[in-house]
Design a protein around this motif. Structure first.
Motif, short mmCIF file in Angstrom:
data_model
loop_
_atom_site.label_atom_id
_atom_site.label_comp_id
_atom_site.label_asym_id
_atom_site.label_seq_id
_atom_site.Cartn_x
_atom_site.Cartn_y
_atom_site.Cartn_z
N THR A 116 0.86 -1.18 0.00
CA THR A 116 0.00 0.00 0.00
C THR A 116 0.90 1.23 0.00
OG1 THR A 116 -1.70 -1.16 1.24
CG2 THR A 116 -1.78 1.25 1.29
N LEU A 117 0.66 2.13 -0.93
CA LEU A 117 1.45 3.36 -1.02
C LEU A 117 1.06 4.32 0.09
CD1 LEU A 117 3.54 5.01 -2.69
CD2 LEU A 117 1.59 5.94 -3.96
N ILE A 143 12.02 11.17 0.78
CA ILE A 143 11.99 9.74 0.49
C ILE A 143 11.12 9.56 -0.75
CG2 ILE A 143 11.36 7.45 1.31
CD1 ILE A 143 11.80 8.54 4.16
N ASP A 144 11.67 8.87 -1.74
CA ASP A 144 10.96 8.73 -3.02
C ASP A 144 9.61 8.05 -2.86
OD1 ASP A 144 13.04 9.97 -4.42
OD2 ASP A 144 14.04 8.06 -4.85
N LEU A 145 9.60 6.87 -2.25
CA LEU A 145 8.36 6.11 -2.10
C LEU A 145 8.33 5.46 -0.72
CD1 LEU A 145 8.52 4.31 -5.55
CD2 LEU A 145 6.88 6.09 -4.93
N ILE A 146 7.15 5.45 -0.12
CA ILE A 146 6.96 4.76 1.16
C ILE A 146 5.75 3.86 1.03
CG2 ILE A 146 6.60 5.00 3.64
CD1 ILE A 146 7.65 7.92 3.37
N PHE A 147 5.92 2.59 1.39
CA PHE A 147 4.86 1.61 1.30
C PHE A 147 4.68 0.92 2.65
CE2 PHE A 147 6.69 1.80 -2.95
CZ PHE A 147 5.57 1.95 -3.73
N GLU A 148 3.57 0.21 2.76
CA GLU A 148 3.30 -0.65 3.91
C GLU A 148 2.83 -1.98 3.38
OE1 GLU A 148 1.13 -2.94 6.66
OE2 GLU A 148 0.12 -1.88 5.04
N LYS A 149 3.33 -3.03 4.01
CA LYS A 149 2.85 -4.38 3.70
C LYS A 149 3.02 -5.23 4.94
CE LYS A 149 3.08 -8.26 0.54
NZ LYS A 149 3.74 -8.86 -0.63
N ALA A 150 1.95 -5.85 5.38
CA ALA A 150 1.96 -6.76 6.52
C ALA A 150 2.60 -6.12 7.76
CB ALA A 150 2.68 -8.06 6.16
N GLY A 151 2.28 -4.85 7.99
CA GLY A 151 2.77 -4.16 9.17
C GLY A 151 4.19 -3.62 9.07
N THR A 152 4.85 -3.81 7.93
CA THR A 152 6.21 -3.32 7.74
C THR A 152 6.18 -2.09 6.83
OG1 THR A 152 7.20 -5.50 8.00
CG2 THR A 152 8.51 -3.87 6.81
N ASP A 162 9.34 4.72 16.20
CA ASP A 162 10.56 4.08 15.69
C ASP A 162 10.56 2.57 15.89
OD1 ASP A 162 11.73 6.33 14.61
OD2 ASP A 162 12.93 6.78 16.39
N LEU A 163 9.59 2.05 16.63
CA LEU A 163 9.49 0.60 16.82
C LEU A 163 8.73 -0.07 15.67
CD1 LEU A 163 8.78 0.45 20.66
CD2 LEU A 163 10.97 0.14 19.46
N THR A 164 8.25 0.72 14.73
CA THR A 164 7.56 0.18 13.56
C THR A 164 8.54 -0.66 12.75
OG1 THR A 164 6.18 2.17 13.44
CG2 THR A 164 6.27 0.79 11.46
N PRO A 165 8.19 -1.91 12.44
CA PRO A 165 9.08 -2.69 11.58
C PRO A 165 9.26 -1.96 10.25
CG PRO A 165 7.36 -4.08 12.51
CD PRO A 165 7.00 -2.66 12.83
N SER A 166 10.50 -1.87 9.79
CA SER A 166 10.76 -1.15 8.55
C SER A 166 11.99 -1.69 7.85
CB SER A 166 10.92 0.35 8.83
OG SER A 166 12.01 0.59 9.69
N ARG A 167 12.09 -1.36 6.58
CA ARG A 167 13.27 -1.72 5.80
C ARG A 167 13.49 -0.65 4.73
NH1 ARG A 167 9.88 -5.84 2.57
NH2 ARG A 167 10.12 -5.02 0.46
N PHE A 168 14.70 -0.62 4.22
CA PHE A 168 15.07 0.32 3.16
C PHE A 168 15.43 -0.47 1.91
CE2 PHE A 168 15.77 2.65 7.02
CZ PHE A 168 15.44 3.95 6.70
N ASP A 169 14.68 -0.25 0.85
CA ASP A 169 14.97 -0.87 -0.44
C ASP A 169 15.55 0.18 -1.38
OD1 ASP A 169 13.65 -3.03 0.69
OD2 ASP A 169 12.01 -3.05 -0.76
N VAL A 170 16.34 -0.29 -2.33
CA VAL A 170 16.79 0.56 -3.42
C VAL A 170 16.26 -0.05 -4.70
CG1 VAL A 170 18.78 1.46 -4.68
CG2 VAL A 170 18.86 1.32 -2.19
N ALA A 171 15.59 0.76 -5.50
CA ALA A 171 15.07 0.31 -6.78
C ALA A 171 15.90 0.97 -7.88
CB ALA A 171 13.60 0.67 -6.93
#
Length: 117
Positions: free
Chosen positions: A27-28, A40-49, A91-100
């Motif tokens: 989800t965008l 930040i170019d794009l931020i998404f959410e999927k399954a709580g991350t 800041d406890l939100t599960p997160s990751r940084f991808d590069v496309a």
């Protein structure tokens, strides 16, 4: 003229990457989200991350990857922290940084968890 062309090419690359993530069930949450520390170019959410995506476009994947330097990475981390501060878990939100990476023919290579804070 060249900067306008680069700007439009960047937008098109971001749109292509966004479509790929959305088709993958994400989800965008934000496009070109700007905080005090950076964008930040794009931020998404999927399954709580929360997934922060930096889009890099160049003639070739390797060249695109090389354009992401340490100072930009630090700005991304700062902006992501600012974004997360507005989330219920902060800041406890599960997160990751991808590069496309997007090459000149429009092919996309996504590197998940490419950046570690």
């Amino acid at each position: 003229m060249r900067s306008l062309t680069n700007y439009l090419a960047g937008l098109a690359a971001e749109q292509s990457v966004a479509i790929r993530y959305i088709r993958g069930g994400h989800t965008l949450l934000g496009h070109r989200w700007r905080g005090i520390g950076g964008e930040i170019d794009l931020i998404f959410e999927k399954a709580g991350t929360c997934v922060f995506v930096e889009v890099k476009k160049s003639k070739a994947f390797a060249r695109a990857a090389e354009s992401l330097g340490p100072r930009q990475i630090q700005r991304l981390f700062g902006a992501a922290s600012e974004f997360l501060s507005g989330q219920p878990k902060g800041d406890l939100t599960p997160s990751r940084f991808d590069v496309a990476l997007v090459d000149q023919s429009g092919q996309i290579e996504v590197i998940e968890n490419a950046l570690c804070a």
